[in-house]
Design a protein around this motif. Structure first.
Motif, short mmCIF file in Angstrom:
data_model
loop_
_atom_site.label_atom_id
_atom_site.label_comp_id
_atom_site.label_asym_id
_atom_site.label_seq_id
_atom_site.Cartn_x
_atom_site.Cartn_y
_atom_site.Cartn_z
N LEU A 18 -5.18 14.01 0.40
CA LEU A 18 -4.02 13.69 -0.73
C LEU A 18 -4.21 12.37 -1.28
O LEU A 18 -3.36 12.23 -2.15
CB LEU A 18 -2.75 13.77 0.47
CG LEU A 18 -2.54 15.10 0.98
CD1 LEU A 18 -1.37 15.24 2.00
CD2 LEU A 18 -2.48 16.20 0.05
N ALA A 19 -4.74 11.52 -0.76
CA ALA A 19 -5.30 10.28 -1.59
C ALA A 19 -6.55 9.92 -2.35
O ALA A 19 -6.76 9.35 -3.46
CB ALA A 19 -4.96 9.38 -0.68
N SER A 175 2.78 22.59 -4.76
CA SER A 175 3.01 21.90 -3.52
C SER A 175 2.31 20.86 -3.06
O SER A 175 2.75 19.92 -2.27
CB SER A 175 3.24 23.09 -2.44
OG SER A 175 3.93 24.12 -2.82
N GLY A 177 0.43 18.91 -4.91
CA GLY A 177 0.72 17.72 -5.69
C GLY A 177 1.92 17.03 -5.37
O GLY A 177 1.96 15.87 -5.31
N LEU A 178 3.12 17.60 -4.81
CA LEU A 178 4.21 16.99 -4.11
C LEU A 178 3.95 16.29 -2.86
O LEU A 178 4.19 15.23 -2.40
CB LEU A 178 5.28 18.10 -4.03
CG LEU A 178 5.85 18.35 -5.25
CD1 LEU A 178 6.94 19.71 -4.92
CD2 LEU A 178 6.60 17.57 -6.07
N ALA A 180 0.92 15.08 -2.12
CA ALA A 180 0.11 13.98 -2.29
C ALA A 180 1.02 12.73 -2.78
O ALA A 180 0.88 11.49 -2.34
CB ALA A 180 -0.89 14.38 -3.42
N ILE A 181 1.95 13.08 -3.61
CA ILE A 181 3.12 12.09 -3.98
C ILE A 181 3.88 11.35 -2.58
O ILE A 181 3.86 10.16 -2.64
CB ILE A 181 4.19 12.61 -5.06
CG1 ILE A 181 3.30 12.93 -6.19
CG2 ILE A 181 5.25 11.71 -5.40
CD1 ILE A 181 4.11 13.85 -7.12
N SER A 182 4.17 12.33 -1.90
CA SER A 182 4.69 11.96 -0.45
C SER A 182 3.80 10.86 0.27
O SER A 182 4.37 9.90 0.84
CB SER A 182 5.19 13.13 -0.03
OG SER A 182 4.23 13.78 0.85
N PHE A 184 1.59 9.13 -0.81
CA PHE A 184 1.32 7.70 -1.70
C PHE A 184 2.45 6.64 -1.00
O PHE A 184 2.39 5.52 -0.96
CB PHE A 184 1.43 7.71 -2.97
CG PHE A 184 0.03 8.27 -3.67
CD1 PHE A 184 -1.03 7.49 -3.41
CD2 PHE A 184 0.02 9.32 -4.28
CE1 PHE A 184 -2.28 7.80 -3.78
CE2 PHE A 184 -1.03 9.42 -4.93
CZ PHE A 184 -2.18 8.76 -4.59
N GLY A 185 3.53 7.18 -0.35
CA GLY A 185 4.62 6.16 0.36
C GLY A 185 4.01 5.49 1.38
O GLY A 185 4.51 4.58 1.62
N GLN A 187 1.40 3.77 1.56
CA GLN A 187 0.73 2.57 1.04
C GLN A 187 1.60 1.46 1.37
O GLN A 187 1.26 0.53 1.85
CB GLN A 187 0.63 2.75 -0.49
CG GLN A 187 -0.29 3.72 -0.92
CD GLN A 187 -1.78 3.43 -0.83
OE1 GLN A 187 -2.15 2.24 -0.42
NE2 GLN A 187 -2.57 4.70 -0.69
#
Length: 196
Positions: A18-19, A175, A177-178, A180-182, A184-185, A187
């Motif tokens: 995911l990253a 799904s 992609g969502l 992966a965005i979550s 990134f939190g 970080q």
């Protein structure tokens, strides 16, 4: 503290799927059922951890002393392929149902760029043996966390009322992609956890 950073970093912050977007082929191919994803996760954790150990030894005891670093990728792939053959043989003998369920994706661990990626990242980061093995374990656990969460989502999506054009891989890509965005939190979590 460095070991904790490697562990949390490999599982959450620098998650391979995911990253760093490594190992996507088996991630999408084997994530239709949680049961199959669990078996694949165990195989990947085993191969990734053991491959990190053996590739570190190959790098530091063979390639560097003999000045054969240019053979690094080929040597690492050879190690990973041998480990995958071992796992395949064990699964075929002990759990034939799981072996059949994993199908073509089990031998594809050999070409799973996440496994090779972890070994190369350990060399790039100049990790010691323990750090490299921990990095492999964390990478496998992070990959497994991602695929198990994704398999759970896909099982629920199979029962949902989704427009026909979005069924299957389109909704799976959205799904992922969502997810992966979550991820990134995380970080910010890493920054707050280790910079105090």
């Amino acid at each position: 503290m460095k070991f904790l950073a490697i562990l949390i970093g490999g599982i959450l912050v620098n998650n391979l799927v995911l990253a760093r977007f490594l190992g996507l082929c088996p991630f999408f191919g084997v994530s239709r059922q949680v049961e199959t994803a669990t078996g694949m996760s165990m195989a990947v954790i085993f191969v990734m951890t053991l491959a990190s150990f053996i590739t570190w030894l190959v790098q530091n005891l063979v390639l560097v002393p003999l000045q054969l670093e240019y053979l690094q990728t080929a040597a690492f792939i050879l190690v990973i392929a041998a480990l995958v053959q071992f796992v395949e043989t064990v699964l075929r003998k002990t759990t034939p149902n799981l072996y059949t369920a994993l199908g073509i994706y089990l031998p594809l661990i050999t070409t799973n760029c996440a496994v090779l990626g972890v070994a190369l990242l350990s060399v790039q980061q100049q990790y010691g043996l323990v750090e490299a093995v921990l990095n492999g374990l964390a990478g496998g656990m992070g990959w497994s966390l991602a695929i198990l969460l994704f398999a759970g989502i896909r099982e629920r999506l199979a029962l949902a009322d989704i427009p026909p054009a979005m069924r299957g891989f389109p909704i799976a890509f959205i799904s992922a992609g969502l997810m992966a965005i979550s991820f990134f939190g995380f970080q910010g979590l890493f920054k707050d956890l280790f910079l105090r």
